[in-house]
Design a protein around this motif. Structure first.
Motif, PDB file in Angstrom:
ATOM      1  N   GLU A  29     -22.672  -5.213 -61.431  1.00 37.20           N
ATOM      2  CA  GLU A  29     -23.332  -6.020 -60.403  1.00 37.20           C
ATOM      3  C   GLU A  29     -23.627  -7.419 -60.926  1.00 37.20           C
ATOM      4  O   GLU A  29     -23.560  -8.402 -60.175  1.00 37.20           O
ATOM      5  CB  GLU A  29     -24.615  -5.339 -59.946  1.00 37.20           C
ATOM      6  CG  GLU A  29     -24.393  -3.996 -59.253  1.00 37.20           C
ATOM      7  CD  GLU A  29     -25.710  -3.318 -58.906  1.00 37.20           C
ATOM      8  OE1 GLU A  29     -26.777  -3.885 -59.256  1.00 37.20           O
ATOM      9  OE2 GLU A  29     -25.680  -2.236 -58.307  1.00 37.20           O
TER      10      GLU A  29
ATOM     11  N   PRO B 236     -28.937  -9.199 -61.348  1.00 36.63           N
ATOM     12  CA  PRO B 236     -28.934  -7.748 -61.574  1.00 36.63           C
ATOM     13  C   PRO B 236     -28.930  -7.424 -63.058  1.00 36.63           C
ATOM     14  O   PRO B 236     -28.568  -8.255 -63.898  1.00 36.63           O
ATOM     15  CB  PRO B 236     -27.629  -7.288 -60.905  1.00 36.63           C
ATOM     16  CG  PRO B 236     -27.247  -8.385 -59.973  1.00 36.63           C
ATOM     17  CD  PRO B 236     -27.742  -9.656 -60.606  1.00 36.63           C
TER      18      PRO B 236
ATOM     19  N   SER C 125     -19.406  -0.079 -65.580  1.00 37.50           N
ATOM     20  CA  SER C 125     -20.058  -1.053 -64.707  1.00 37.50           C
ATOM     21  C   SER C 125     -21.516  -0.708 -64.431  1.00 37.50           C
ATOM     22  O   SER C 125     -22.288  -1.567 -64.011  1.00 37.50           O
ATOM     23  CB  SER C 125     -19.295  -1.155 -63.381  1.00 37.50           C
ATOM     24  OG  SER C 125     -19.405   0.040 -62.636  1.00 37.50           O
TER      25      SER C 125
ATOM     26  N   GLU D  88     -20.428  -9.459 -60.722  1.00 41.88           N
ATOM     27  CA  GLU D  88     -20.180  -9.791 -59.315  1.00 41.88           C
ATOM     28  C   GLU D  88     -21.096 -10.922 -58.854  1.00 41.88           C
ATOM     29  O   GLU D  88     -20.664 -11.840 -58.134  1.00 41.88           O
ATOM     30  CB  GLU D  88     -20.402  -8.555 -58.444  1.00 41.88           C
ATOM     31  CG  GLU D  88     -19.396  -7.442 -58.656  1.00 41.88           C
ATOM     32  CD  GLU D  88     -19.748  -6.211 -57.848  1.00 41.88           C
ATOM     33  OE1 GLU D  88     -20.476  -6.339 -56.840  1.00 41.88           O
ATOM     34  OE2 GLU D  88     -19.322  -5.104 -58.220  1.00 41.88           O
ATOM     35  N   ASN D  89     -22.345 -10.850 -59.269  1.00 37.67           N
ATOM     36  CA  ASN D  89     -23.307 -11.875 -58.880  1.00 37.67           C
ATOM     37  C   ASN D  89     -22.929 -13.238 -59.445  1.00 37.67           C
ATOM     38  O   ASN D  89     -23.093 -14.272 -58.783  1.00 37.67           O
ATOM     39  CB  ASN D  89     -24.709 -11.466 -59.349  1.00 37.67           C
ATOM     40  CG  ASN D  89     -25.799 -12.344 -58.792  1.00 37.67           C
ATOM     41  OD1 ASN D  89     -26.142 -13.358 -59.382  1.00 37.67           O
ATOM     42  ND2 ASN D  89     -26.352 -11.957 -57.647  1.00 37.67           N
TER      43      ASN D  89
ATOM     44  N   THR E 183     -13.807  -6.298 -55.682  1.00 37.20           N
ATOM     45  CA  THR E 183     -14.592  -7.494 -55.989  1.00 37.20           C
ATOM     46  C   THR E 183     -13.847  -8.795 -55.751  1.00 37.20           C
ATOM     47  O   THR E 183     -14.414  -9.858 -55.955  1.00 37.20           O
ATOM     48  CB  THR E 183     -15.057  -7.459 -57.463  1.00 37.20           C
ATOM     49  OG1 THR E 183     -13.916  -7.313 -58.311  1.00 37.20           O
ATOM     50  CG2 THR E 183     -16.007  -6.310 -57.712  1.00 37.20           C
TER      51      THR E 183
END
Length: 719
Positions: free
Chosen positions: A73, A68, A54, A76-77, A114
C-alpha cells in the motif's frame, strides 16, 4: 602504507565514491529509514530481493504521517502522490517451492492491479536449483541500500531482540523468533552504480530496458535525522553470478573474502547465517595455524530455522567449526551464538552477513559463508577499505563495537575501551560476557548417526549450477547413450544426491521449512475419518502445485495412517496429483515451462516421447527431476495420457510401498535414535535402493530391444 585490497575486475566489480554511508542494524531501523527515504523519491525506486510480501508492515509504532505502513500500500500511495515516479520490484521467482510461507499472487497485487507506474516481476533467470539472492534498493540513483534484509514477514525486530515482543507479529500469526541483520545505506556515485546493476538485472529477467532517472536537478533523498557513519569514502561492489545462458560466471565475492582473510593481521570478526564454505573454512584454518596469525571471532545462529535445515546445514556448519577448532593450535578462535534471556526453545535468527578485518576492511551484503553464495546464487556485497585514513578505521571499529555491544548488552563505548585495554578481541569479548544477555560458546557436537547420514558440503551445499547429469546419470537421456545402471552403490549415491539437492532448495537462505513431525501429526488427526482419502488427495494436489517433495509427503502419509492405509492413500494422492499437473502442463504447453533449462526440458521431453510407458516407469523409479516438473513436462510433451497414468502407478507403487514401510522405522528412529534402530533404518534404505536398481536394470534391458525402432520412428516424426 597498506596495499589496497579492493581490485576492480578482480575481487570487486567497481569501486565508486559515496558521499555518505550509514550502517543500519536490525530491521526496525532499516525499514523506518527506507520508508522515510522512499517518501523523498521523485523519479525512480528500484527494489531487488529474494522475497517480497506486500502485506509486510514497515513500521510498528503507527506513525501519523498520512502514509500506509504496509509495503504494498505504501508503494501504491507513492505513485499516486507523484505522477513522475516509477517503481520497479524484482523478486526471485521461487518456482512456488516456498509458497506456503509466501504471499499468494504477488504479481497480481503488485503489477496488474496497480498500473504501469508500479511494476512487479518475478526473476526466473537463474540455473536450475539456484536463487536470486541480492537485496538492493535504489532511490533516484542517488541513494541505495544493500544488505541481508528483504521486505518479507519475520524480518522486523529491534536490537533488543526481546523474547515475546508482540511487535514482531505479522498478520496476526504467532510471534516469530528474534531476527538480527545489517544493511548499509550509501549515497552518491556508488548509488548510481547500484542502480545500473539493478537495471541490468531487470533487463535480464524481463527483456525490458529501464531508463536512468534524470539527475540534472539537485535532489537529495537522504532522510532527515539519519546521521552518516562515514562521509566521502570509496565503496567496492562485489557480486556473485552463476553461469547461465550468455551470462558468464562471476565470483567476486569469493575472491574478496579470500583476499580479506589472507590480509588480516590482528582480528577477523564474522557474523553469518550459514557457515559451510570449504574454501573459506580452509582459508581461516590456515590463518589459525600460523604462529602470529589473527584472532577469529565467529557469531553464528545456535541453530538455523526449521527441522530440515537443522538436520543438514547445521551439521555441515558444525563439521566446519570442528575443523577450525582442530586447526586452532594457538587458542585464537572463538565461535559463539547470541542469546537473550527468556527465549526458551527459540533462538535469535542470525541472518547478518558481515566481515570486519582488523580496522582495515568491512564487507556487508547478501552473501553467506556457504558454497551457494560463492557461485550458485546471485549476491551483492559492499566493501569499505580504510587504507591510511584514521576516520574510516574508527568507523569500522565503531560498527564492530556496536554489533558486539548489542550481543553483550553493553554500550559500544565499553567494547572499544575494553578492546583498547586488552589489545585482544577475544579477551575483550570474554571480559564483557555476562550472565544475562550474552554470547554463548557454539556447540559443534553432532549425533553420530546424523553425521553419518548427511552428505558432504559439496553435494548438500552446491557451488555450481545443478545440471541434469547431476540429477540422474543413471538414465540415458540421449539416443545412443550407454546404459548407466552399473551398480547398486551408484544408484544409492545418485538417490542420495537427488534427495540432497531437493533439500538444498529449502535451505538457502530460507524462510520456514517443512516440518515432518507437524505434517505427520496433522495427517494423523484424519485417521478414521470417512473424508480422509479425499483430504489426502487434496493435500497431494496442493503439494504438487507448490513443488513440495513428494517423498516427504509419502513418508508422512505412511507414518500417519500406517503401512497399508498409508500405501493406498499415497498411491491415490500421487496418481491424482500427477494427472492434475499433467493436465496443467498440457493446457499451458511448452512455452509456459520455458524457464526450465533447455537441456533438461528437451531431454526429458524426448525420453518420454520416444519410450512411452516404459519411459514413464523409468523416470518414476529413478526421478530425473522433481515430481511436479516431470508431470508438467509430460503434459507439455507428446506422451499419451494412458501411458503417463499407467506408468506413474507402475513406477511409483513399489517405491511408495517401500517408503510407507520405511516411514514407520524412520519415525521410531527419530524418536529413539538407538544404534539398533539406526542400523535397521540403513538396512531398509539399502534394500530399497538395491531393489530399485535391480528393477531399473531389468527395465533398461527390456527397452534396449525396442530402442532403435522407437528412435527411428521418433526421428521420422520430428521436423
Amino acid at each position: 602504507m597498506n596495499s589496497p585490497l579492493l581490485k576492480p575486475c578482480d575481487n570487486c566489480w567497481r569501486v565508486e565514491h559515496a558521499d555518505r554511508v550509514a550502517f543500519l542494524v536490525d530491521g526496525a531501523c532499516y525499514f523506518h529509514v527506507f520508508r522515510e527515504a522512499a517518501k523523498n523519491a521523485r523519479r525512480s525506486l528500484l527494489i531487488l530481493g529474494w522475497d517480497f510480501d506486500s502485506r509486510f508492515q514497515l513500521v510498528r509504532e503507527g506513525p501519523d504521517d498520512g502514509f500506509p505502513t504496509a509495503i504494498g500500500e505504501f508503494l501504491e500511495n507513492l505513485v499516486e502522490r507523484s505522477r513522475q515516479l516509477r517503481i520497479h520490484v524484482l523478486d526471485w521467482d521461487y518456482s512456488m517451492i516456498y509458497a506456503p510461507g509466501r504471499e499468494w499472487l504477488p504479481w497480481y497485487k503488485m503489477d496488474w492491479a496497480t498500473g504501469r507506474r508500479l511494476r512487479f516481476h518475478l526473476d526466473g533467470r537463474h540455473p536450475f536449483g539456484a536463487s536470486h539472492h541480492q537485496k538492493i534498493v535504489v532511490i533516484d540513483d542517488r541513494l541505495a541500500f544493500v544488505g541481508g534484509l528483504d521486505f518479507a514477514l519475520g524480518r522486523w525486530d529491534t536490537p533488543a531482540h526481546r523474547a515475546g515482543d508482540p511487535r514482531r507479529r505479522d498478520l496476526d500469526r504467532t510471534i516469530p523468533q528474534p531476527y538480527h541483520d545489517v544493511q548499509a545505506m550509501v549515497g552518491g556515485p556508488a548509488a548510481r552504480a547500484l542502480g545500473e546493476l539493478v537495471r541490468r538485472r531487470w533487463y535480464a529477467a524481463t527483456g525490458d530496458e529501464l531508463r536512468e532517472p534524470d539527475l540534472s536537478r539537485e535532489h537529495d533523498p537522504w532522510p532527515d535525522g539519519v546521521a552518516a557513519d562515514l562521509a566521502d569514502v570509496d565503496v567496492g561492489i562485489a557480486r556473485t553470478f552463476p553461469e547461465y545462458g550468455n551470462q558468464r560466471e562471476v565470483r567476486e565475492v569469493e575472491r574478496l573474502l579470500l583476499d580479506a582473510i589472507a590480509a588480516a593481521r590482528g582480528s577477523i570478526y564474522i557474523e553469518q547465517q550459514f557457515f559451510t564454505s570449504g574454501k573459506l573454512g580452509d582459508a581461516l584454518a590456515g590463518r589459525l595455524g600460523e604462529s602470529g596469525g589473527p584472532e577469529v571471532v565467529l557469531v553464528l545462529p545456535r541453530e538455523t530455522v526449521g527441522w530440515l535445515s537443522r538436520a543438514t546445514m547445521d551439521v555441515l556448519g558444525a563439521r566446519l567449526v570442528k575443523r577450525l577448532r582442530a586447526a586452532d593450535r594457538h587458542g585464537r578462535l572463538r565461535v559463539y551464538y547470541p542469546d537473550v534471556p527468556g527465549l526458551d526453545d527459540q533462538c535469535i535468527n542470525m541472518h547478518a552477513k558481515v566481515l570486519i578485518i582488523d580496522d582495515r576492511l568491512l564487507c556487508v551484503g547478501s552473501a553467506n559463508f556457504n558454497n551457494r553464495s560463492m557461485g550458485l546464487d546471485t549476491e551483492c556485497d559492499l566493501a569499505i577499505e580504510s587504507g591510511d585514513e584514521a576516520r574510516i578505521r574508527e568507523a569500522l571499529v565503531a560498527l564492530r563495537s556496536r554489533l558486539l555491544g548489542e550481543h553483550l548488552d553493553v554500550e559500544p563505548s565499553m567494547v572499544s575501551e575494553t578492546l583498547a585495554q586488552t589489545g585482544s578481541l577475544v579477551q575483550a569479548v570474554e571480559r564483557l560476557n555476562g550472565p544475562g544477555r550474552r554470547l554463548v560458546t557454539f556447540d559443534d557436537r553432532v549425533p553420530e548417526e546424523l553425521d553419518a547420514l548427511v552428505p558432504e558440503a559439496g553435494i548438500a551445499d552446491p557451488e555450481m549450477p545443478i545440471g541434469l547429469r547431476q540429477w540422474a546419470p543413471l538414465v540415458a537421456m540421449d539416443d545412443g547413450d550407454a546404459p548407466a545402471w552399473r551398480s547398486p552403490g551408484m544408484l544409492l549415491g545418485v538417490l542420495g544426491l537427488a534427495l540432497a539437492l531437493a533439500a538444498a532448495w529449502h535451505w538457502m537462505p530460507l524462510g520456514e521449512w517443512i516440518d515432518l513431525k507437524r505434517a505427520i501429526s496433522r495427517l494423523g488427526d484424519l485417521r478414521g475419518e470417512w473424508a480422509a482419502p479425499f483430504i489426502v488427495i487434496a493435500i497431494y494436489i496442493v503439494a504438487s502445485l507448490l513443488v513440495l517433495p513428494v517423498t516427504l509427503l509419502i513418508i508422512a502419509t505412511g507414518a500417519a495412517f500406517g503401512t497399508w492405509y498409508g500405501f493406498a492413500y499415497a498411491v491415490l494422492g500421487a496418481e491424482v496429483s500427477a494427472l492434475f499437473t499433467y493436465a496443467v502442463g498440457q493446457a499451458v504447453g511448452k512455452n509456459a515451462v520455458h524457464r526450465l533449462p533447455s537441456r533438461l526440458l528437451s531431454r526429458i521431453d524426448r525420453r518420454l516421447a520416444r519410450r512411452g510407458l516404459a519411459a514413464v516407469v523409468a523416470v518414476r523409479l529413478v526421478p530425473v527431476a522433481p515430481f511436479t516438473v516431470i508431470n508438467l513436462v509430460a503434459g507439455a510433451s507428446r506422451i499419451r495420457l494412458r501411458d503417463f497414468a499407467a506408468g506413474t502407478v507402475v513406477g511409483m507403487a513399489p517405491m511408495i510401498l517401500a517408503l510407507t514401510v520405511f516411514s514407520g522405522q524412520l519415525v521410531a528412529t527419530i524418536r529413539e535414535p538407538a544404534p539398533g534402530r539406526v542400523a535397521g533404518l540403513l538396512a531398509l534404505a539399502a534394500a530399497i535402493g538395491i531393489g530399485a536398481w535391480a528393477f531399473g536394470r531389468w527395465l533398461w534391458t527390456r527397452q534396449e530391444g525396442g530402442g532403435e525402432t522407437d528412435t527411428r520412428q521418433a526421428g521420422q516424426k520430428e521436423p
